[in-house]
Write a protein that holds these residues in place. Structure first.
Motif, PDB file in Angstrom:
ATOM      1  N   ALA A 123      14.346  -2.722  27.745  1.00 38.49           N
ATOM      2  CA  ALA A 123      14.780  -1.353  27.464  1.00 38.49           C
ATOM      3  C   ALA A 123      15.168  -0.590  28.724  1.00 38.49           C
ATOM      4  N   LEU A 124      14.547  -0.916  29.853  1.00 40.43           N
ATOM      5  CA  LEU A 124      14.804  -0.170  31.091  1.00 40.43           C
ATOM      6  C   LEU A 124      15.874  -0.805  31.973  1.00 40.43           C
ATOM      7  N   ASN A 125      16.480  -1.881  31.527  1.00 37.44           N
ATOM      8  CA  ASN A 125      17.481  -2.568  32.351  1.00 37.44           C
ATOM      9  C   ASN A 125      18.827  -1.856  32.242  1.00 37.44           C
ATOM     10  N   TYR A 168       0.982   0.934  37.602  1.00 35.92           N
ATOM     11  CA  TYR A 168      -0.238   1.029  38.403  1.00 35.92           C
ATOM     12  C   TYR A 168      -0.880   2.411  38.296  1.00 35.92           C
ATOM     13  N   HIS A 169      -0.120   3.431  37.858  1.00 36.21           N
ATOM     14  CA  HIS A 169      -0.736   4.735  37.616  1.00 36.21           C
ATOM     15  C   HIS A 169      -0.911   4.991  36.124  1.00 36.21           C
ATOM     16  N   ASP A 170      -1.034   3.908  35.365  1.00 34.45           N
ATOM     17  CA  ASP A 170      -1.477   3.945  33.964  1.00 34.45           C
ATOM     18  C   ASP A 170      -0.471   4.606  33.023  1.00 34.45           C
ATOM     19  N   GLN A 171       0.809   4.448  33.302  1.00 37.09           N
ATOM     20  CA  GLN A 171       1.842   4.952  32.410  1.00 37.09           C
ATOM     21  C   GLN A 171       2.428   3.791  31.594  1.00 37.09           C
ATOM     22  N   PRO A 172       2.500   3.931  30.275  1.00 39.49           N
ATOM     23  CA  PRO A 172       3.033   2.840  29.451  1.00 39.49           C
ATOM     24  C   PRO A 172       4.518   2.604  29.714  1.00 39.49           C
ATOM     25  N   LEU A 173       4.923   1.350  29.652  1.00 45.32           N
ATOM     26  CA  LEU A 173       6.312   0.969  29.834  1.00 45.32           C
ATOM     27  C   LEU A 173       6.838   0.336  28.548  1.00 45.32           C
ATOM     28  N   PRO A 174       8.116   0.545  28.248  1.00 41.42           N
ATOM     29  CA  PRO A 174       8.705  -0.101  27.061  1.00 41.42           C
ATOM     30  C   PRO A 174       8.989  -1.564  27.343  1.00 41.42           C
ATOM     31  N   TRP A 175       8.897  -2.363  26.326  1.00 43.84           N
ATOM     32  CA  TRP A 175       9.202  -3.786  26.488  1.00 43.84           C
ATOM     33  C   TRP A 175      10.709  -4.001  26.668  1.00 43.84           C
ATOM     34  N   ALA A 193      -0.373  -6.475  30.948  1.00 42.96           N
ATOM     35  CA  ALA A 193       0.743  -6.660  31.879  1.00 42.96           C
ATOM     36  C   ALA A 193       0.798  -5.438  32.778  1.00 42.96           C
ATOM     37  N   LEU A 194       0.782  -5.644  34.094  1.00 40.55           N
ATOM     38  CA  LEU A 194       0.699  -4.546  35.057  1.00 40.55           C
ATOM     39  C   LEU A 194       1.934  -4.498  35.942  1.00 40.55           C
ATOM     40  N   HIS A 195       2.506  -3.306  36.052  1.00 40.84           N
ATOM     41  CA  HIS A 195       3.626  -3.092  36.982  1.00 40.84           C
ATOM     42  C   HIS A 195       3.077  -2.460  38.256  1.00 40.84           C
ATOM     43  N   PRO A 196       3.216  -3.124  39.415  1.00 37.97           N
ATOM     44  CA  PRO A 196       2.606  -2.627  40.658  1.00 37.97           C
ATOM     45  C   PRO A 196       3.396  -1.520  41.354  1.00 37.97           C
ATOM     46  N   LEU A 243       7.172 -13.374  30.818  1.00 38.27           N
ATOM     47  CA  LEU A 243       5.751 -13.150  31.066  1.00 38.27           C
ATOM     48  C   LEU A 243       5.221 -12.047  30.154  1.00 38.27           C
ATOM     49  N   ASN A 244       6.012 -10.998  29.959  1.00 38.18           N
ATOM     50  CA  ASN A 244       5.588  -9.930  29.063  1.00 38.18           C
ATOM     51  C   ASN A 244       5.394 -10.439  27.637  1.00 38.18           C
ATOM     52  N   MET A 245       6.262 -11.326  27.199  1.00 32.74           N
ATOM     53  CA  MET A 245       6.096 -11.898  25.865  1.00 32.74           C
ATOM     54  C   MET A 245       4.828 -12.742  25.792  1.00 32.74           C
TER      55      MET A 245
END
Length: 223
Positions: free
Chosen positions: A138-140, A216-223, A175-178, A155-157
Motif C-alpha cells: 500500500a505504501l509503495n 519502531y515507535h509503535d505506529q501500525p503500517l498497512p500491508w 513484523a517490525l519496521h526499524p 516476510l510480512n505474509m
C-alpha cells in the motif's frame, strides 16, 4: 531474566539488540556470520553467548536448534537481512535477488520452524521479524528495489500466516519496521533509538497484537 535469540548480530541493529538486552540483564544468544571478527557483539558485557550462524544454511539452523533443544527462548528475534544494493529495472541481478530471498525470507521461516518448540515453552512466547515499510504494498509510491521489497513483502505474509497458525500455542508474532536507521549513509534514526523503540513495542505487545506490522515507535503500517 528472559532469553532472547537474535540473528544477524555482526553489526548494526543486531549488535545493538544484543547490547541493550545484555545490559538489562537478559540472556542473549547472538548469532553472527563470523564471531571471530565480530568485535561489536563480542565486546558487549553481560550474559551474552555468540554463535556462528548463516541463516541461509539450514543444516546449521537445525544444529543450533538441537543444541538449544532444552532451552526456553522468550523472544526469537529474526533480524538478519540484506538491504542493498537496489539495482534499477532493466539491471536486475537475479543471483543477488535469490540471495536476498534466501536471507530475508526463507531463513527467517526456517528459524521459526526450528525454534517454535523452545519459544512455545517460554514465558513470553514471542517471534519478532525485522521487516521494512518498503515491504508494504500500500505504501509503495516510489517503485524500484524489486528484490528487497519482494523479500520484505513476503516476510510480512509469513508473519501474518504464522500469527494464525501459532495462535493456538499463544505465540505472538510481529513484523517490525526499524525506521531508516543509521546503519547506512543517510539513515535518519539512531541505531540505539530504533532498537530501543522496537524493544518497547515487543515489551508492550500482548497476544491480541499477534500478526501486527508496526514501526519502531509503535505506529501500525498497512500491508
Amino acid at each position: 531474566m528472559a532469553t532472547i535469540l537474535v540473528t544477524g548480530c555482526d553489526t548494526g541493529l543486531g549488535a545493538e539488540f544484543a547490547r541493550q538486552y545484555a545490559k538489562d540483564g537478559h540472556r542473549v544468544i547472538a548469532t553472527c556470520l563470523d564471531p571471530a571478527a565480530d568485535k561489536e557483539t563480542s565486546a558487549t558485557t553481560g550474559n551474552i553467548e555468540v554463535e556462528k550462524l548463516d541463516v541461509t544454511d539450514h543444516a546449521a539452523i537445525e544444529a543450533l536448534s538441537r543444541r538449544l533443544k532444552h532451552d526456553e527462548i522468550d523472544i526469537l528475534l529474526n533480524n538478519a537481512g540484506i538491504g542493498r544494493p537496489h539495482p534499477p529495472f532493466g539491471e536486475t541481478d537475479y543471483v543477488l535477488w535469490q540471495r536476498i530471498l534466501q536471507t530475508n525470507l526463507i531463513g527467517p521461516m526456517k528459524m521459526a520452524e526450528c525454534f517454535v518448540e523452545q519459544v512455545g515453552r517460554s514465558e513470553l512466547k514471542m517471534m519478532a521479524f525485522v521487516s521494512s515499510r518498503m515491504g508494504s504494498i500500500a505504501l509503495n509510491n516510489s517503485g524500484g528495489s524489486y528484490a528487497y521489497r519482494s523479500s520484505k513483502a513476503g516476510l510480512n505474509m509469513i508473519v501474518k500466516t504464522l500469527a494464525v497458525d501459532l495462535a493456538p500455542r499463544h505465540i505472538c508474532v510481529l513484523a517490525l519496521h526499524p525506521g531508516w536507521a543509521a546503519t547506512e549513509p543517510g539513515g535518519r534514526v539512531a541505531v540505539a533509538e530504533s532498537v530501543a523503540g522496537m524493544r518497547g513495542v515487543m515489551q508492550r505487545a500482548g497476544r491480541h497484537h499477534t500478526g501486527s506490522f508496526v514501526t519502531y515507535h509503535d505506529q501500525p503500517l498497512p500491508w
